[in-house]
Design a protein around this motif. Sequence first.
Motif, PDB file in Angstrom:
ATOM      1  N   VAL A   7       0.841  -1.187   0.000  1.00 38.84           N
ATOM      2  CA  VAL A   7       0.000   0.000   0.000  1.00 38.84           C
ATOM      3  C   VAL A   7       0.880   1.243   0.000  1.00 38.84           C
ATOM      4  N   ILE A   8       0.480   2.229  -0.760  1.00 42.13           N
ATOM      5  CA  ILE A   8       1.059   3.571  -0.644  1.00 42.13           C
ATOM      6  C   ILE A   8      -0.088   4.529  -0.328  1.00 42.13           C
ATOM      7  N   LEU A   9       0.063   5.265   0.758  1.00 48.32           N
ATOM      8  CA  LEU A   9      -0.873   6.324   1.131  1.00 48.32           C
ATOM      9  C   LEU A   9      -0.182   7.645   0.820  1.00 48.32           C
ATOM     10  N   ARG A  10      -0.887   8.572   0.170  1.00 50.43           N
ATOM     11  CA  ARG A  10      -0.278   9.860  -0.166  1.00 50.43           C
ATOM     12  C   ARG A  10      -1.224  10.992   0.224  1.00 50.43           C
ATOM     13  N   TYR A  11      -0.671  11.935   0.992  1.00 53.51           N
ATOM     14  CA  TYR A  11      -1.433  13.111   1.417  1.00 53.51           C
ATOM     15  C   TYR A  11      -0.529  14.336   1.312  1.00 53.51           C
ATOM     16  N   LYS A  12      -0.955  15.310   0.525  1.00 56.71           N
ATOM     17  CA  LYS A  12      -0.206  16.552   0.339  1.00 56.71           C
ATOM     18  C   LYS A  12       1.263  16.297   0.024  1.00 56.71           C
ATOM     19  N   GLY A  13       1.531  15.350  -0.863  1.00 60.21           N
ATOM     20  CA  GLY A  13       2.898  15.081  -1.295  1.00 60.21           C
ATOM     21  C   GLY A  13       3.696  14.174  -0.382  1.00 60.21           C
ATOM     22  N   ASN A  14       3.174  13.853   0.795  1.00 63.61           N
ATOM     23  CA  ASN A  14       3.856  12.931   1.710  1.00 63.61           C
ATOM     24  C   ASN A  14       3.315  11.528   1.506  1.00 63.61           C
ATOM     25  N   SER A  15       4.208  10.550   1.484  1.00 61.57           N
ATOM     26  CA  SER A  15       3.801   9.161   1.262  1.00 61.57           C
ATOM     27  C   SER A  15       4.170   8.282   2.442  1.00 61.57           C
ATOM     28  N   LYS A  16       3.351   7.267   2.641  1.00 65.10           N
ATOM     29  CA  LYS A  16       3.619   6.247   3.657  1.00 65.10           C
ATOM     30  C   LYS A  16       3.364   4.894   3.012  1.00 65.10           C
ATOM     31  N   GLU A  17       4.271   3.946   3.234  1.00 65.96           N
ATOM     32  CA  GLU A  17       4.118   2.601   2.687  1.00 65.96           C
ATOM     33  C   GLU A  17       3.754   1.620   3.790  1.00 65.96           C
ATOM     34  N   LEU A  18       2.845   0.723   3.471  1.00 68.64           N
ATOM     35  CA  LEU A  18       2.442  -0.358   4.376  1.00 68.64           C
ATOM     36  C   LEU A  18       2.528  -1.661   3.613  1.00 68.64           C
ATOM     37  N   TRP A  19       2.885  -2.723   4.305  1.00 65.30           N
ATOM     38  CA  TRP A  19       2.920  -4.026   3.644  1.00 65.30           C
ATOM     39  C   TRP A  19       2.802  -5.117   4.699  1.00 65.30           C
ATOM     40  N   GLY A  20       2.467  -6.303   4.232  1.00 63.66           N
ATOM     41  CA  GLY A  20       2.353  -7.446   5.123  1.00 63.66           C
ATOM     42  C   GLY A  20       2.059  -8.677   4.298  1.00 63.66           C
ATOM     43  N   GLY A  21       1.738  -9.763   4.977  1.00 56.42           N
ATOM     44  CA  GLY A  21       1.472 -10.980   4.238  1.00 56.42           C
ATOM     45  C   GLY A  21       0.828 -12.047   5.090  1.00 56.42           C
TER      46      GLY A  21
END
Length: 147
Positions: A23-37
Amino acid sequence: MKKIEIFTDGACSGNPGPGGYGVILRYKGNSKELWGGDPSTTNNRMELTAVITALSALKEPCEVELYSDSKYIIDAVTKGWAKKWRANNWVKSDKKKALNSDLWEKLLDLLEVHKVNFNWVKGHAGHPENERCDELAVMGSKKFSRS
């Protein structure tokens, strides 16, 4: 409402088999990555888990542009199939049981909180965020592999 961009992908080595999501979350040019399995899952479950994880990470109701290469999710939501499955006690129009009803239930609940516009992107076609989500999903499937 905050306007958020979300990119998601799921992957599975074997179907079923070890799987992952990114997952990539993007808000006002800032990004956060999430992952799992998960050590034993399917590709569709990982695609759904990616979207659920992304929407669950939002701390307040948001306006979301969500991008996925999963026709399974995009069509089931935008064509109203998932809501019909739930209304029919998770039975599809062909009288077969709808798969992944536990995850669809979670997703439909989240769609009541957030205003989400679903966008389909072609997978493995050079879309930068989709490619990165795929890398995260593959990383998740490898981390959670039983081998």
